[in-house]
Design an enzyme around this catalytic site. Structure first.
Site, PDB file in Angstrom:
ATOM      1  N   GLN A   9       0.821  -1.200   0.000  1.00 24.77           N
ATOM      2  CA  GLN A   9       0.000   0.000   0.000  1.00 24.77           C
ATOM      3  C   GLN A   9       0.862   1.261   0.000  1.00 24.77           C
ATOM      4  OE1 GLN A   9      -3.328  -0.850   2.384  1.00 24.77           O
ATOM      5  NE2 GLN A   9      -4.074   1.236   2.494  1.00 24.77           N
ATOM      6  N   SER A  87       3.997  -6.421   2.896  1.00 26.12           N
ATOM      7  CA  SER A  87       2.631  -6.373   3.441  1.00 26.12           C
ATOM      8  C   SER A  87       1.635  -6.932   2.418  1.00 26.12           C
ATOM      9  CB  SER A  87       2.285  -4.950   3.883  1.00 26.12           C
ATOM     10  OG  SER A  87       1.059  -4.910   4.577  1.00 26.12           O
TER      11      SER A  87
END
Length: 305
Positions: A9, A87
């Protein structure tokens, strides 16, 4: 040895993936399939959405996954002996490594983004970047700031670049104290939640339930996973690590070091932007880094001059 690494992100941008969709029928088929699975057009948000729309966690994660996976599919796995992702990017890496099917990965990433956004609303928190601080000084900082609430290291991005996460008061206290502990810079980030902290706990149970409905296979190439910073192929271990990842630190710097120790000399960041290339160069001076984001870059790899 070559590894593909996949961004998380923050790497999104307006218009992302459009050139892949328009130039390559394989990418178009994947993206159209994702729209069909989701019941809404994530491609329209990627190609035409505003920055604010694309910044919403429930859309961001899908957009980055789809862009990265489409590019990786166009490149193929030949010569790639390891993968990793930061992530969210770990889901792309696992899909690329054959541990999770594309259809399941789309559903899983959609659920993860939705759960993380909801957890951020349920348990408001924030994150901050701490630059230029030694790890031992960070421990002392977190302990002191912890008097104001939950705060922990969320991302070990590269030596001297750490992101912390937790309760708003505790993170702000850490930002205030950081310069006196030797930090060169400390800055609160604009995020929708305290990712990779115990404040994501509400999302963990539902994510585990979703994972129970999905077939996870042994990875066909090792994936160096965020929670353990070591190459993993075992399906049960992959499942456990994905659940832990929501509330645990992303050991990115340690993962890159582990890949270098395993023999990786060339890292190719596949997906939007160049964030991971910058981090890897700071982690390992000897690593060769490249990136594949656009259709022209895919072409250059597929058809070298």
């Amino acid at each position: 040895m070559k590894a593909f690494v996949f961004p998380g992100q923050g790497s999104q941008y307006c218009g992302m993936g459009r050139d892949l969709y328009e130039r390559f029928p394989e990418a178009k088929a994947l993206m159209d399939k994702a729209d069909e699975l989701l019941g809404f057009s994530i491609t329209n948000i990627m190609f035409n959405g505003s920055e604010d729309e694309l910044k919403q966690t429930r859309y961001t994660q899908l957009a980055i996954f789809l862009h990265s996976y489409a590019a990786a599919t166009l490149l193929g796995r030949q010569g790639v002996e390891m993968a990793a992702g930061h992530s969210l990017g770990e889901y792309t890496a696992l899909c690329f490594a054959g541990a999770i099917s594309f259809d399941d990965a789309v559903r899983l990433v959609a659920k993860r983004g939705e759960l993380m956004q909801n957890a951020g609303q349920q348990n408001p928190g924030t994150m901050a970047a701490i630059i230029g601080m030694a790890d031992d000084a960070l421990d002392a900082l977190l302990q002191e700031a912890g008097a104001a609430g939950i705060v922990q290291a969320a991302n070990f991005n590269s030596p001297g670049q750490i992101v912390i996460s937790g309760d708003i008061d505790a993170v702000r206290k850490a930002v205030e104290l950081a310069p006196s502990k030797g930090a060169r810079m400390a800055k609160e980030l604009v995020v929708s939640g305290a990712f990779h902290s115990p404040l994501m706990k509400p999302a963990e149970k539902e994510l585990a339930e979703t994972l129970d409905t999905i077939a996870i296979r042994d990875a066909e190439i090792p994936v160096c996973m965020n929670v353990v910073a070591k190459p993993v192929t075992s399906a049960p271990e992959i499942r456990a690590n994905l659940i832990s990842q929501l509330t645990s630190s992303v050991l990115w710097s340690q993962s890159v070091q582990a890949m270098v120790e395993a023999g990786v000399t060339e890292f190719v960041e596949v997906g939007p932007q160049k964030v991971l290339q910058g981090l890897i160069k700071r982690i390992s001076k000897s690593a060769v880094c490249a990136g594949v984001d656009t259709a022209d870059q895919v072409d250059a790899v597929r058809n070298p001059a």
